[in-house]
Structures are given as structure tokens and as C-alpha cells.
Design an enzyme around this catalytic site. Structure first.
Site: not given
Length: 241
Positions: A54, A145, A149
Site C-alpha cells: 500500500d 482528484y 494530480k
């Protein structure tokens, strides 16, 4: 001598396509994923080494680095949409749920790359490459999101300034709409698909191989003077000049 390539999030989608392409080039490829039941079959099918990790967990990332020797290429492909429902039930306020969503976005799409790259940095060899998978969502309508990014691209550009003097390039591939992945978790409607294709200049959805081929180029001798860049691969849906 075969190159060693590490691909995080290499069990499906873009990461898997990248791993498959480097494996076809006879590189020694290591893929990671969070779950044994996805890592093991993917590694077997691709003929690569799989490690359960992870990439949001510093301990697991450090343990991954301990299993690796010198590294030629790192592809940070782990990421995804924020986990839903986190912090909603019994949270006490809507802000708790909002905070959980942002934490999820940043952890998956920024910190996975930061932690993994930092953990293997001393193992990256001169002539190597760090490639991180970004998104067109960083430019528009991306929410938490897209913000994560965008931060990934800013971090990558800064990292390039540190790694380039050591002969290591560092770039982001900003992917447009890529069909045929589980990114949207089955929520992509036909109408939305048509709208996203219509935004492109070449009137087609992207494919995972479009991104994989770009990664291969960025890790090639022909791209040694390309560093600190965000390469947009979206069929013209977002243009730069």
C-alpha cells in the site's frame, strides 16, 4: 544488462499496460498493488515480480525499497478517485466527510508517488527515469482528484531539479480519458463516453497502450533531455502551446 523497472499500481489499467510493455522489452519488472488477490495473479500473467504494498503506508513503502536493488525506471501509476463514504457516517459534520475525501485524493494520487520515490531515491541509477501518471483532471473539472494530480505535477517539476543533475529524468504523463479501465467503477455512461470522445481532436477515446508507449519513450535514450515536464496525452481534448 536488463533494466529494472518498478511500477506501482501495476495490477490493472494503465499501470498493468506499462508493466506489460516493459516486460515485453525484457526488463526486470516489479509491480505493486494493495491486495494479494490482485497482485499475485497479475504478476503471474505478466511474467513479472509482484509485491503487495500500500503506497500510502510509509512502513510498507520502506519495506518495498528494502527488497529492491538498483532501479532504472520508476513509474508511479498508483492512484484513483477518492474513496466514497469515508467520514460520512457519524462524522459530526459535513466538513468531516469533505476532509476525508480530500485526504483520500491526496493520499492516493500525490503521496503514493512522493513516498515511493523518496524511498527508492538512493537506488535510482544515472540514466534512470521517474515517470508519474497524472490526469487531464488537473486542468479542469477535477475536484479533489484533479487538485491532487495538479500537485503531483508541481512536485514532479521540483523533483526534476534535484534529480536531473544526477542524470535522472522526472516527468508526468497527463492522461486524458482512457477507455477500458475500471477507473470509473462502472459509472461511465454511454452519453458521458460520447461527450469525452467528442472533446478530442482525433475523435477517439484513449487506450492504456497510448500511455504505456509514452512511458516507454520517456524512459528511452531518446528522451534524456526531457525532464521537469508534463506530457499531455489526450487526443487534443486539452491543448498547450
Amino acid at each position: 544488462m536488463a533494466r529494472t523497472v518498478l511500477v506501482t499500481g501495476g495490477t490493472s489499467g494503465i499501470g498493468r499496460a506499462v508493466a506489460a510493455l516493459f516486460a515485453a522489452d525484457e526488463a526486470e519488472v516489479v509491480i505493486t498493488g494493495r491486495h494479494c488477490d490482485t497482485v499475485e495473479p497479475a504478476a503471474e500473467e505478466l511474467g513479472v515480480r509482484g509485491v503487495v504494498c500500500d503506497a500510502t503506508d510509509p512502513g510498507q513503502v520502506a519495506a518495498l525499497a528494502d527488497q529492491l536493488g538498483e532501479l532504472d525506471v520508476l513509474v508511479n501509476a498508483a492512484g484513483g478517485l477518492p474513496e466514497t463514504g469515508s467520514g460520512d457516517a457519524g462524522s459530526g459534520s459535513a466538513l468531516d466527510g469533505l476532509l476525508a475525501q480530500w485526504h483520500s485524493s491526496l493520499a492516493q494520487n500525490l503521496l503514493t508517488a512522493v513516498l515511493t520515490t523518496s524511498s527508492v531515491r538512493s537506488q535510482l541509477v544515472a540514466g534512470g527515469s521517474v515517470i508519474s501518471i497524472g490526469s487531464i483532471g488537473a486542468e479542469r473539472r477535477g475536484g479533489s482528484y484533479g487538485a491532487a494530480k495538479a500537485a503531483l505535477a508541481a512536485w514532479s517539476a521540483s523533483l526534476s531539479g534535484e534529480l536531473a543533475p544526477e542524470g535522472i529524468t522526472c516527468n508526468v504523463i497527463s492522461a486524458g480519458y482512457i477507455a477500458g479501465t475500471n477507473f470509473f467503477h462502472g459509472q461511465m455512461s454511454d452519453e458521458r463516453h460520447r461527450a469525452l470522445v467528442e472533446e478530442t481532436h482525433n475523435k477517439r477515446a484513449g487506450a492504456v497502450d497510448d500511455i504505456a508507449q509514452t512511458a516507454r519513450f520517456l524512459a528511452s535514450p531518446g528522451a534524456r533531455h526531457i525532464t521537469g515536464q508534463t506530457i499531455h496525452v489526450n487526443g487534443g481534448a486539452f491543448t498547450t502551446r
